[in-house]
Design an enzyme around this catalytic site. Structure first.
Site, PDB file in Angstrom:
ATOM      1  N   PRO A  54      28.219 -58.580  89.340  1.00 26.94           N
ATOM      2  CA  PRO A  54      28.293 -57.061  90.975  1.00 26.94           C
ATOM      3  C   PRO A  54      26.901 -58.098  91.760  1.00 26.94           C
ATOM      4  O   PRO A  54      27.543 -57.340  93.092  1.00 26.94           O
ATOM      5  CB  PRO A  54      27.457 -56.440  90.442  1.00 26.94           C
ATOM      6  CG  PRO A  54      27.975 -56.327  88.834  1.00 26.94           C
ATOM      7  CD  PRO A  54      27.901 -57.944  88.261  1.00 26.94           C
ATOM      8  N   TYR A  55      26.279 -58.700  92.017  1.00 31.52           N
ATOM      9  CA  TYR A  55      25.806 -59.905  92.788  1.00 31.52           C
ATOM     10  C   TYR A  55      26.205 -60.811  93.408  1.00 31.52           C
ATOM     11  O   TYR A  55      26.367 -61.005  94.439  1.00 31.52           O
ATOM     12  CB  TYR A  55      23.900 -60.225  91.847  1.00 31.52           C
ATOM     13  CG  TYR A  55      23.636 -60.941  92.929  1.00 31.52           C
ATOM     14  CD1 TYR A  55      22.071 -61.433  93.746  1.00 31.52           C
ATOM     15  CD2 TYR A  55      23.121 -62.995  93.022  1.00 31.52           C
ATOM     16  CE1 TYR A  55      21.349 -62.201  94.151  1.00 31.52           C
ATOM     17  CE2 TYR A  55      22.698 -63.259  93.801  1.00 31.52           C
ATOM     18  CZ  TYR A  55      21.770 -62.905  94.285  1.00 31.52           C
ATOM     19  OH  TYR A  55      21.122 -64.104  95.035  1.00 31.52           O
ATOM     20  N   VAL A  56      26.863 -61.192  92.639  1.00 35.55           N
ATOM     21  CA  VAL A  56      28.184 -62.087  92.866  1.00 35.55           C
ATOM     22  C   VAL A  56      28.632 -61.848  94.345  1.00 35.55           C
ATOM     23  O   VAL A  56      29.039 -62.351  95.440  1.00 35.55           O
ATOM     24  CB  VAL A  56      28.547 -63.343  92.592  1.00 35.55           C
ATOM     25  CG1 VAL A  56      30.008 -64.116  92.745  1.00 35.55           C
ATOM     26  CG2 VAL A  56      27.639 -64.333  91.659  1.00 35.55           C
TER      27      VAL A  56
END
Length: 216
Positions: A118-120
């Site tokens: 999700p961060y990426v």
């Protein structure tokens, strides 16, 4: 200046035990997952200080989820904080005549990060939109740039991770420091950087070339 201690409290490093106190700096807790918050932060700043010269969006939501464990809820939440809120901050800042905008991506274009999907996804969106936002503000003379800071020692990594990453760093076999990244931001918001816009800058100690550096 804003932060969201609730997010940090859910992480292994935990939240600060007191509100930041810096001379001449106003700090407020703000949940950027709420769509109305970016504009409110900009409006409150202008009411307090009269104008907004530079916007630096360094916030991030991070959750360790891979392809097998990722959830729709976390994809939506990470995108809302990391990508949507940044665009809404720029929109609000443009309305009040901001001259310099800097935000932060991550180094996924230099190597995969499969455990932080999700961060990426959400941080990669910022690198992708940098040129478009720069073009949107160019007629006003404002600049928009994006930094990939590489591994920076803010105290979040466990000892094994810290040692491994340091061993891979091409420059001096160490992590970057917050002061070094702050120096890059300081230059990008200065008058000296008025002729650079729409750029994603790898200010990363050579992390992206680590595979080609001979071992020591």
């Amino acid at each position: 200046m804003s932060g969201w201690p609730t997010h940090d409290a859910e992480q292994s490093w935990g939240a600060d035990d007191r509100t930041p106190e810096l001379p001449g700096v106003s700090w407020t807790a703000a949940d950027l997952a709420q769509p109305e918050v970016p504009a409110r932060l900009v409006e409150e700043h202008v009411r307090r200080f009269g104008s907004l010269d530079a916007l630096v969006a360094v916030h991030a939501r991070s959750r360790r989820q891979n392809l097998a464990t990722v959830t729709a809820a976390e994809l939506d939440a990470s995108f809302a904080v990391n990508a949507r809120a940044t665009v809404l901050l720029v929109q609000a800042a443009a309305r009040v005549g901001v001259r310099r905008v800097v935000f932060f991506t991550t180094g996924v274009h230099q190597g995969p990060m499969p455990d932080e999907l999700p961060y990426v996804m959400s941080k990669a969106a910022l690198a992708g939109i940098t040129g478009t936002l720069a073009a949107s503000l160019a007629s006003s003379g404002a600049t928009v740039n994006c930094i990939n800071p590489g591994p920076v020692d803010t105290g979040y990594a466990d000892p094994d991770t810290s040692a491994f990453v340091a061993s891979q760093m091409p420059l001096a076999r160490r992590w970057g420091t917050p002061d070094e990244i702050a120096g890059a931001v300081s230059w990008l918001v200065s008058d000296e950087a008025g002729w650079i816009t729409g750029q994603v800058i790898n200010f990363d100690g050579g992390w992206g070339i680590r595979g080609g550096v001979p071992p020591r």
